[in-house]
Scaffold this active site. Structure first.
Site, mmCIF file in Angstrom:
data_model
loop_
_atom_site.group_PDB
_atom_site.id
_atom_site.type_symbol
_atom_site.label_atom_id
_atom_site.label_comp_id
_atom_site.label_asym_id
_atom_site.label_seq_id
_atom_site.Cartn_x
_atom_site.Cartn_y
_atom_site.Cartn_z
ATOM 1 N N ALA A 25 36.778 44.965 46.137
ATOM 2 C CA ALA A 25 35.819 43.868 46.282
ATOM 3 C C ALA A 25 36.217 42.906 47.405
ATOM 4 C CB ALA A 25 35.676 43.118 44.962
ATOM 5 N N GLU A 82 37.367 43.498 50.266
ATOM 6 C CA GLU A 82 36.978 44.005 51.580
ATOM 7 C C GLU A 82 35.464 44.034 51.803
ATOM 8 O OE1 GLU A 82 41.028 44.933 50.712
ATOM 9 O OE2 GLU A 82 39.265 45.571 49.559
ATOM 10 N N CYS A 133 33.763 45.733 41.517
ATOM 11 C CA CYS A 133 34.048 45.380 40.126
ATOM 12 C C CYS A 133 35.408 44.700 40.067
ATOM 13 C CB CYS A 133 34.040 46.632 39.249
ATOM 14 S SG CYS A 133 34.421 46.303 37.526
ATOM 15 N N THR A 171 46.631 37.428 35.410
ATOM 16 C CA THR A 171 46.959 36.464 36.466
ATOM 17 C C THR A 171 45.674 35.886 37.058
ATOM 18 O OG1 THR A 171 46.901 38.048 38.288
ATOM 19 C CG2 THR A 171 48.979 37.883 37.045
ATOM 20 N N HIS A 229 44.558 36.279 39.877
ATOM 21 C CA HIS A 229 44.067 37.167 40.933
ATOM 22 C C HIS A 229 42.553 37.388 40.809
ATOM 23 C CE1 HIS A 229 44.400 40.359 43.924
ATOM 24 N NE2 HIS A 229 43.675 41.130 43.125
ATOM 25 N N LEU A 249 24.545 40.774 46.023
ATOM 26 C CA LEU A 249 25.851 40.675 45.374
ATOM 27 C C LEU A 249 25.878 41.582 44.146
ATOM 28 C CD1 LEU A 249 28.642 39.347 44.968
ATOM 29 C CD2 LEU A 249 27.465 37.511 43.742
#
Length: 161
Positions: free
Chosen positions: A63, A65, A87, A93, A95, A120
């Site tokens: 995602a 990129e 996805c 974390t 992230h 999107l």
């Protein structure tokens, strides 16, 4: 979690995608999920008159990129809409927050900078099962919704030129 109903439920009439050129960027990360979204997206586009050769599918690692590739595609000025499929599933974390938020922001920036609809299609879920439920044809069928949004916006932008 998504609420009841669907974007597709609000559509009226038939979307004729004849002559539209659609680019689809699909992340390889979470391939089972993104692959299902991609399959439903392309099938829906073709069912609405977009010729197979007018659909270009390109793969990216994840995602994160998607905005970079979308920007490059938008700059080519060859496509009526770009669909970005990815996805991101929450882990232990932060992230998740960085990747999901920046992917969405980056895709918005591309759509505004290049005046091309960028759809999107990045699922953001708490669990893998939630993502699978959204990706499956017998579930929420988000791949179909992505295609319908691309058709509607591609046609709208053509009308506004």
């Amino acid at each position: 979690m998504s609420g009841p109903g669907s974007y597709a439920d609000a559509l009226q009439g038939r979307l004729d995608g004849s002559g539209l050129r659609i680019a689809i960027l699909c992340a390889r990360f979470h391939e089972e999920i993104t692959g299902a979204l991609l399959e439903r997206c392309t099938t829906t586009l073709e069912a609405h008159g977009v010729e197979g050769e007018s659909i270009r599918v390109l793969r990216v690692p994840g995602a994160w990129e998607l905005p970079q590739a979308a920007g490059r595609l938008a700059g080519l000025e060859r496509y009526d809409a770009i669909v970005a499929i990815g996805c991101v599933i929450r882990g232990e974390t932060p992230h998740f927050d960085f990747v999901a938020g920046e992917a969405a922001r980056g895709l918005t920036d591309v759509s505004l900078a290049y005046d091309v609809p960028v759809i999107l299609g990045v699922l953001t879920t708490e669990t893998e099962q939630q993502a699978l439920d959204r990706a499956r044809q017998d579930g929420q069928d988000k791949g179909r919704e992505l295609a319908l949004a691309a058709l509607e916006m591609g046609l709208l932008f053509r009308e506004l030129t």
